[in-house]
Motif scaffolding. Structure first.
Motif, PDB file in Angstrom:
ATOM      1  N   GLU A  88     -12.741 -63.648 -10.378  1.00 22.80           N
ATOM      2  CA  GLU A  88     -12.890 -62.958  -9.093  1.00 22.80           C
ATOM      3  C   GLU A  88     -14.119 -63.450  -8.334  1.00 22.80           C
ATOM      4  O   GLU A  88     -14.153 -63.422  -7.108  1.00 22.80           O
ATOM      5  CB  GLU A  88     -13.034 -61.445  -9.327  1.00 22.80           C
ATOM      6  N   ILE A  89     -15.143 -63.913  -9.041  1.00 25.94           N
ATOM      7  CA  ILE A  89     -16.397 -64.312  -8.404  1.00 25.94           C
ATOM      8  C   ILE A  89     -16.415 -65.794  -8.050  1.00 25.94           C
ATOM      9  O   ILE A  89     -16.642 -66.173  -6.910  1.00 25.94           O
ATOM     10  CB  ILE A  89     -17.598 -64.008  -9.345  1.00 25.94           C
ATOM     11  N   CYS A  90     -16.170 -66.672  -9.056  1.00 23.81           N
ATOM     12  CA  CYS A  90     -16.341 -68.116  -8.814  1.00 23.81           C
ATOM     13  C   CYS A  90     -15.032 -68.909  -8.811  1.00 23.81           C
ATOM     14  O   CYS A  90     -15.058 -70.118  -8.615  1.00 23.81           O
ATOM     15  CB  CYS A  90     -17.291 -68.697  -9.851  1.00 23.81           C
ATOM     16  N   HIS A  98     -18.941 -63.477 -15.437  1.00 18.32           N
ATOM     17  CA  HIS A  98     -18.385 -62.219 -14.927  1.00 18.32           C
ATOM     18  C   HIS A  98     -17.223 -61.754 -15.811  1.00 18.32           C
ATOM     19  O   HIS A  98     -16.398 -62.552 -16.252  1.00 18.32           O
ATOM     20  CB  HIS A  98     -17.902 -62.418 -13.485  1.00 18.32           C
ATOM     21  N   CYS A 152     -19.359 -68.353 -14.813  1.00 20.06           N
ATOM     22  CA  CYS A 152     -20.399 -67.475 -14.251  1.00 20.06           C
ATOM     23  C   CYS A 152     -20.719 -66.267 -15.132  1.00 20.06           C
ATOM     24  O   CYS A 152     -21.699 -65.569 -14.895  1.00 20.06           O
ATOM     25  CB  CYS A 152     -20.001 -67.008 -12.854  1.00 20.06           C
ATOM     26  N   ASN A 189     -13.836 -60.187 -15.959  1.00 15.04           N
ATOM     27  CA  ASN A 189     -12.653 -59.918 -15.152  1.00 15.04           C
ATOM     28  C   ASN A 189     -11.773 -58.972 -15.953  1.00 15.04           C
ATOM     29  O   ASN A 189     -11.344 -59.303 -17.053  1.00 15.04           O
ATOM     30  CB  ASN A 189     -11.897 -61.223 -14.865  1.00 15.04           C
TER      31      ASN A 189
END
Length: 146
Positions: free
Chosen positions: A130-132, A116, A114, A118
């Motif tokens: 943390e997101i996907c 993001h 994704c 981390n």
């Protein structure tokens, strides 16, 4: 009668040539056998010396052997990594990829799914994104957002 004299001298010459050839062949055979026995003795002594040295110093051979194997393994790993990175034109070098569950240093770990970032504050086990919840991260700086 003259023909008999000529024939007997030819036969004497021929028998002399045959006798000389026989002597030459016997000499060559003896030389070859002597040379072969000298080489056999040399290699027997040489291998005996080598075996004796290894028997006396086997612990050194084992110690050095482990270090050499580790050194070769390390060089092989580096070469394989280089080959994979360059043959596949990887956008992110494999040595900058990190899998969730491995120990990592503090820093930003970019999710390969994704995008993001981390952030890891201290040295710890890398958690999934943390997101996907994707488990492959990168510390590569020149990557584009996914």
């Amino acid at each position: 009668m003259n023909s008999m004299k000529k024939d007997s001298s030819k036969s004497t010459i021929n028998s002399s040539l045959v006798e000389e050839a026989r002597k030459t062949l016997v000499g060559a055979k003896d030389w070859l056998l002597e040379d072969a026995s000298l080489m056999t003795a040399y290699w027997h002594d040489k291998m005996g010396y080598t075996e004796a040295w290894v028997d006396a110093n086997w612990h050194l051979v084992l110690d050095e052997g482990h270090e050499i194997i580790e050194e070769f393994d390390e060089k092989e790993d580096i070469a394989l990594l280089w080959l994979i990175n360059h043959a596949n034109n990887n956008p992110v070098p494999l040595e900058q990829c990190h899998v969730a569950g491995t120990m990592v240093e503090a820093g930003a770990y970019h999710c390969m799914s994704c995008g993001h970032d981390n952030v890891v504050e201290v040295k710890q086990t890398l958690a999934p994104c943390e997101i996907c919840q994707y488990g492959l991260m990168s510390t590569h700086h020149d990557q584009k957002s996914v």
